[in-house]
Every structure is written in C-alpha cells, then in structure tokens.
Write an enzyme that holds these catalytic residues in place. Structure first.
Site, PDB file in Angstrom:
ATOM      1  N   SER A  69      -6.579   4.556   3.199  1.00 21.81           N
ATOM      2  CA  SER A  69      -5.484   3.689   2.864  1.00 21.81           C
ATOM      3  C   SER A  69      -4.556   3.370   4.129  1.00 21.81           C
ATOM      4  O   SER A  69      -5.086   3.028   5.099  1.00 21.81           O
ATOM      5  CB  SER A  69      -4.825   4.005   1.508  1.00 21.81           C
ATOM      6  OG  SER A  69      -4.011   3.065   1.217  1.00 21.81           O
TER       7      SER A  69
ATOM      8  N   ASP B 261     -10.643  -3.197  -5.156  1.00 21.13           N
ATOM      9  CA  ASP B 261      -9.531  -2.569  -4.609  1.00 21.13           C
ATOM     10  C   ASP B 261      -8.351  -3.325  -4.712  1.00 21.13           C
ATOM     11  O   ASP B 261      -8.364  -4.614  -4.149  1.00 21.13           O
ATOM     12  CB  ASP B 261      -9.797  -1.824  -3.301  1.00 21.13           C
ATOM     13  CG  ASP B 261      -8.628  -0.996  -2.545  1.00 21.13           C
ATOM     14  OD1 ASP B 261      -7.539  -1.063  -3.150  1.00 21.13           O
ATOM     15  OD2 ASP B 261      -9.018  -0.328  -1.783  1.00 21.13           O
TER      16      ASP B 261
ATOM     17  N   HIS C   5      -9.000   1.364  -5.607  1.00 16.86           N
ATOM     18  CA  HIS C   5      -8.789   2.017  -4.391  1.00 16.86           C
ATOM     19  C   HIS C   5      -9.214   3.665  -4.470  1.00 16.86           C
ATOM     20  O   HIS C   5      -9.192   4.309  -3.395  1.00 16.86           O
ATOM     21  CB  HIS C   5      -7.266   1.723  -4.453  1.00 16.86           C
ATOM     22  CG  HIS C   5      -6.335   2.212  -3.212  1.00 16.86           C
ATOM     23  ND1 HIS C   5      -6.925   1.516  -1.953  1.00 16.86           N
ATOM     24  CD2 HIS C   5      -5.548   2.886  -3.066  1.00 16.86           C
ATOM     25  CE1 HIS C   5      -6.072   1.945  -1.183  1.00 16.86           C
ATOM     26  NE2 HIS C   5      -5.191   2.916  -1.574  1.00 16.86           N
TER      27      HIS C   5
END
Length: 720
Positions: A572, A657, A692
């Site tokens: 991330s 995501d 995610h």
C-alpha cells in the site's frame, strides 16, 4: 475506546522448462494468438493520452489500463498472471511446501478468548477445513464466569454466508442492547463496500432492513433504531449519517460537506451517547446524541478548529477528552458534558513530549491510557477511587502490547494482547485494581515453538540528517553475521501508522531457512511520537524514503547482510516506499516485493473523483498547488522510472482494490518493463477476486502469502 486516528488510504527461468503462454503486445483492442507463443513477458500497448498540469503537458502511455470495464484490460491482467504462473512454475513445489508448513503450525480448530458483554460471553471459533470464523455466544454462568458447558448459540457462520463468493468479509458486528438482534455488514468483492443486514437472533431470520455502503453503525437504547454512516458510491468518503427505524423509513440526519473529512458513528462505553466523529488528517470534531433519544439532534462538543484533533469518552456526566490542543503527543482532560469548553478543562493526564497517547478506555472505576514511547507500547491505569496509577509494560527489547477488547463499562479486568517476534500472541487480563496479570491464552503453535532458539533485538540507525531511527531484527541463533545472510527488510511509514514488533507463524519458515527479518520504524508513522509522523508527510515525505535507505545501508555496513542478499517488502503506502527507494537506489536491493503499491501518485492525486483522493491532500499535499505538485512529482515511482537496471520485482495486487486501484501496479509494471535495462524478473500477479487485503479465507490467504515467500526464497537461491 477513544482514539484520534488519521484518515487512511491507501526469477529468470529458461523458456524450455516453462509452458507456453500469452505474449506479444497487448493492445486495448486485441491480444495476439496465444496458442503458438513461447514464454516471455507481455508487452502493454501505448496509447495517446495527455493532460496539461501547471502549464506542462503530461503524457501517460498506459492510461487505457484504468478502464476496468474494457475486456482488453482484463485480458492484459490475465496475460500477466499467466506469465507469472509460467515463470514461477519451478518454485510452486516450494510454495506448496511453505503452505504446508504454515498450515502445519496453525491450530485448525480454535476458540478465541470469550469476552463478556451483558448476559453473554461472546467468542469466535474456527473448524478444520473451513475458511472463516463462526461467531457464537454462551449465557453467563451462575458465578458470572464463562461456562463452557452452557448452551452455545451460533450468531453468524461466515462459512455459510461466503458460499458462492470468491471473497467474503464481515466488518460491523453489533448486538442490540436487549441482546435479541444482530446488525452486521458484509463485503463480497473485496472493494470494501459493506451492506447492512439485521438478524433476529430468536428466529434466525433476517429482517427486511438493508442498506449499501455502510461504514459504521450503532444501536439506540430502544432496540429498534440504528444510526449509520454511509460512504459515497464513487469517492468512498463516508459523508452521510442516517437514522434507520427498523421496518421504517431511512432518514438522513447529517451530511459532511468538506471533502477532507470523513465521518463515523459509535457509542460511549457506557452506551449513554452516540458519538459522531468527523475527522481529517489534522482536524476532528465530535458530536453527541443521547442513545435514549435517537430522534434528537447531534450537538457538537468542541467546534472544528484547524489542527485540533480530539476524541471523547463519558463517565458520570463527565467527558474525558483526548486532545492535542497545546499537546502535540496528546493529553487527557475532563469536563462536564454540559460545559466541555477548554476553560472548564481539568487535567487528567498531562502532555509528555516523550510518549504519545494512542487511545483511552474509560470504565466505571478506571481510566486506561495506551501510550507509545521509543517505539514500544505500554498501558497506564488510573484508579479513580484511589487516585493512583499502575503501569503495564514488558521487559523484552521489542514487543507489541495492545488493548484487546473490554466491552463492559463495569469491568475491573482490562484485557490486553501481548506478543513479540519470539513470543506468540498472548491474551492477558490485567486487574485494574492491583495490576495483577492473568494469562488467559497463548496462541498454540502446533508442533511446538521455542522462542529461545531465536534472537531479537533493537538497533538504532543514524539517518543522514542525524536523527536516530529505531529498527528491530529477529533471526535464528547460529546465523552467520558476516554479510552473507539473506535479509528481508520491511517498512511502511505513512499516515501515522507505526511499525510493530509482532509475531508471525509464517515468518518461522523464513527464520528456519536462515533468513534475518528486520523492520524499520521510519518517519511517517508515530513510532516516536506525533512529530515522527509530521516529519514524514507533506513536504517532508522524502524523510520516509531516506530513513529506509539509510536503514538498509546500515544493515549492509554492519554486515547483517549485503546488497545481493537484501530483499525489501512493503504494501500500500509501503508499496510507494518500495517504488521510491528502487528509483533512488536500485543498486542497494537484490529483490523487491511490492504489494498493492501506491505507485502512480500523480495520476491518482490529480483525479478528485477517485476514492480517497481529496481526503489525502493533508497527508501527501494538494497537487493543485504548484509547490506540492512539484515535490510529489519528484518522488512518484511511476513518474520517475528511468532507463537503468532495477532489482528483481514481484508486484501483487487485487482487481477489486478500493484503496489503491489495480491499475496503479499494472501501469507501473508495464512502464517499468519498457524502461528497465536489466534482465531481472519483473512479475505482476493480480488476484482477480479480491481487494486491498488479498484473499479473504484463511487457507487462501496462507497460500497467497506462501507464494510470495517462495518467490523471495528463490531470489536468495533457497530452493528447499
């Protein structure tokens, strides 16, 4: 619990031994014939796209990959997956072996430590072969203790709900005050858009009340009204508050107009008040409404003031306010509910420049303050009656100690979780009266785990500007410390999120193969206080990257490893870190695993319609301002790819995501493949049914993690 968090975003193999797969230029319109093409990397087409930004024409050759509905985009991602599968086919046996190792250490049948709430003890359990937990409760025993022989009531079996879905997750889970209804939310795509469901626990049937995109919820005292927040369908900003009378008409109560703010609703621990919190990165506002009058209007505690972040709890007509007003690392004050203004504040916990207050828990008789000092957590407990403090901390050089959930306002035991890199997660009850600790459970490692076989320690790295950056390290005793050891360095460094010295079952597979594991507490988190975050954000963001590079240089200089044995990993915003440091120092790293990486910074931050973008101006900068634009552009990984050698790279993402769109890593890999001048492997692996956080089922998640580990092991030439 009152907290004041920040708003969050976001191997070369001979072709003769891999199967045939997709190849050639993958254009937006078509793919080449895949039946006769030998194994080699897909090449994404370039298309004409331009935009003028601050007087400069910007081109983006791979803009077409942002159109998720275009079949050619899905074809391209599938081609990359096929290429990755072919190239990594020789390491699949190792991935399977690591998967089996991790599963072999895992307690497949397990029960969480039950927690009392009202007339029941609540817990989750898992069954062998099943991917998801089962939520249960049992009536409180005659003495008030947990009675394992009492009849079990299954509230929610996630395995049943997940049937037919590639992905499944539960977020909200809240039982009504009369203990007869359950409100919960589910996501079946990985896009983190959760739908509301309300279940009658007597009949087991769902009520007709539902609502999409619910981000938080709380029950009114009448057992018939829910207060909920909902996110915008496009931007994913939680901006609307609703009142839902069960069986009635949904009513909007509040709308947050400021794009940098998102809202959430909860209740005070004594269930007296709804707490509506609007927060941005640097400012917050709390509004209250008695749970006994859900039809009423929310009233602001302290009006919004730029730079003031605060949260509240309630006890006996007094608010306990966690505030950063005149206190960078926060302090705790009390004030009457009817007069919460600063002139009425009484100090409860003064500011400490050396320790940041992370959260407070208020009970009928006690106040618990969770703090972090020098990258270590601790709890401090105030006895209201005795007016004395007790400190709960641990002796290990590095560890993680957190609040583990104590729902009852009348509780006298404070539940904590403790772990370290060599200590499995341990649930502890701490007597708030005398500080006595009772170990309730330690995570069992099947086959046994002997922490004394490993060494863990704290290191301090002097960064280029003289700042001391903490780092922790763990390895198996006997590993040679002469620069030859394989080492995995992980970090994050954004949003004030700290790097924590946790335990990992899967990491054992690395340690047992002689890998040294390290984490760097780089600036951008709050590991060393709020200033640590401020020094790694906005126009100081490059400190984050420099700290990581300086940590890696230190590990090489001190002969923990060497560049040809050093692999780095981040996800991330930590994936942004990976992309930035390999552009800056590609010579320093042998290989990289970048997970769901935020690498296309400028195209994302220049598009206000994308999820989370405008709310992040206060973390990264507003690119509509020239100075911020230029600074962000100078480190954006996608924009700084150059014609030079890069380390081997595995880039992983999820098609659904919502935090970092799949196209960021896809475009990054496409451009990097066109520019890099080396022969090192560059792989993109997309989970086509997750978001995610990757795979949702526990076995699927293990296999996904094991693959990543096997790839890294292969880069160290560790094949068994």
């Amino acid at each position: 619990m009152s907290t004041v968090p920040h708003v969050l975003r976001r191997l070369a193999v001979c072709s003769s031994i891999v199967p045939a797969l997709l190849l050639s230029t993958l254009a937006p319109s078509a793919l080449a014939d895949t039946t006769t093409i030998a194994a080699s990397a897909p090449v994404a087409a370039k298309t004409a796209w331009q935009e003028t930004r601050h007087g400069t024409v910007v081109t983006d050759d791979y803009r077409w990959l942002q159109k998720k509905t275009d079949p050619a985009v899905i074809d391209y991602l599938n081609a990359e997956n096929a290429y990755t599968a072919a190239v990594t086919a020789p390491i699949q046996p190792l991935a399977d072996k690591v998967t089996a190792e991790i599963k072999g250490r895992m307690q497949e049948v397990d029960l969480s430590v039950p927690a009392r709430q009202g007339n029941f003890y609540y817990y989750t359990r898992v069954e062998a072969g099943k991917q998801y937990p089962i939520h249960c409760r049992r009536p409180v025993g005659a003495s008030g203790a947990y009675d394992a022989q009492a009849a079990e009531e299954i509230l929610l079996d996630q395995n049943q709900l997940a049937e037919g879905h590639k992905f499944f997750a539960v977020r909200a889970f809240s039982v009504s005050p009369n203990e007869q209804l359950l409100a919960y939310t589910t996501d079946t795509t990985g896009f983190r858009q959760y739908e509301l469901h309300v279940k009658d626990l007597k009949t087991g049937k769902l009520l007709g009340d539902s609502m999409p995109r619910v981000t938080s919820l709380a029950w009114a005292a009448d057992n018939a009204t829910l207060i909920l927040t909902q996110e915008d369908a496009t931007t994913k900003r939680a901006d609307r508050l609703f009142r839902l009378p069960l069986g009635g008409t949904l009513q909007q109560v509040y709308h947050e107009p400021v794009e940098q703010f998102a809202i959430g609703v909860s209740r005070t621990r004594d269930h007296r008040y709804f707490v509506l919190t609007a927060r941005s990165t640097d400012t917050s506002e709390v509004l209250l409404l008695p749970t006994s009058t859900p039809q009423g209007s929310f009233q602001s505690v302290l009006k919004r003031e730029k730079g003031h972040r605060y949260g509240i709890e309630h006890r006996d007509g007094q608010l306990y306010i966690l505030t950063n007003k005149e206190a960078k690392n926060f302090r705790v004050v009390s004030a009457p509910v009817a007069a919460p203004q600063p002139k009425n504040w009484k100090s409860v916990v003064p500011h400490n420049k050396d320790a940041v207050i992370q959260s407070i828990d208020v009970f009928q008789g006690y106040l618990v303050v969770m703090e972090k000092a020098r990258a270590l957590n601790r709890a401090r407990i105030l006895d209201f009656a005795q007016k004395n403090w007790k400190t709960v901390q641990f002796d290990d050089p590095v560890y993680l100690a957190t609040a583990a959930g104590t729902p009852e306002f009348s509780a006298t035991q404070f539940r904590m979780s403790y772990q370290s890199p060599v200590t499995p997660p341990t649930v502890i009850d701490v007597s708030m009266q005398d500080g006595k600790r009772t170990v309730l459970k330690q995570q069992e490692i099947v086959g046994g785990f002997d922490g004394s076989r490993y060494t863990t320690q704290r290191l301090w790295v002097k960064a280029r500007d003289g700042v001391q950056v903490p780092l922790w390290i763990v390895y198996k005793k006997g590993v040679k410390l002469d620069g030859s050891a394989p080492l995995l360095l992980y970090s994050y460094g954004s949003y004030g999120i700290s790097t924590e010295a946790s335990f990992s079952i899967s990491r054992i597979s690395l340690l047992e193969r002689g890998v040294i594991y390290a984490q760097a507490h780089i600036r951008g988190g709050t590991d060393m206080g709020e200033a640590w975050h401020e020094d790694g954000m906005l126009m100081k963001k490059k400190n984050t990257f420099n700290d990581f590079i300086d940590s890696a240089d230190y590990l090489v200089r001190e002969k923990w490893t060497s560049p040809n044995r050093l692999i780095i990993q981040g996800g991330s915003a930590g994936g942004l870190l990976m992309g930035a440091v390999v552009n800056m120092r590609p010579d320093l790293f042998h290989a990289v695993h970048a997970a769901v990486p935020f690498v296309d910074v400028m195209n994302t931050m220049m598009d206000a319609s994308l999820p989370l973008t405008t709310g992040e101006y206060l973390e990264w900068g507003d690119p509509n301002q020239k100075a911020a634009y230029d600074y962000m552009l100078s480190y954006s990984p996608y924009d700084n790819i150059a014609r030079k050698n890069y380390p081997a790279m595995l880039v992983t993402t999820g098609l659904n995501d919502s935090q970092v769109m799949y196209w960021e890593p896809a475009k990054y890999v496409a451009k990097l493949r066109a520019y890099k001048t080396d022969g090192n492997p560059l792989l993109l692996k997309t989970n086509m049914g997750a978001g995610h956080g990757g795979a949702s089922g526990r076995y699927n998640a293990i296999a996904e993690n094991a693959f990543n580990m096997a790839w890294m092991l292969s880069q160290w030439n560790i094949t068994e």
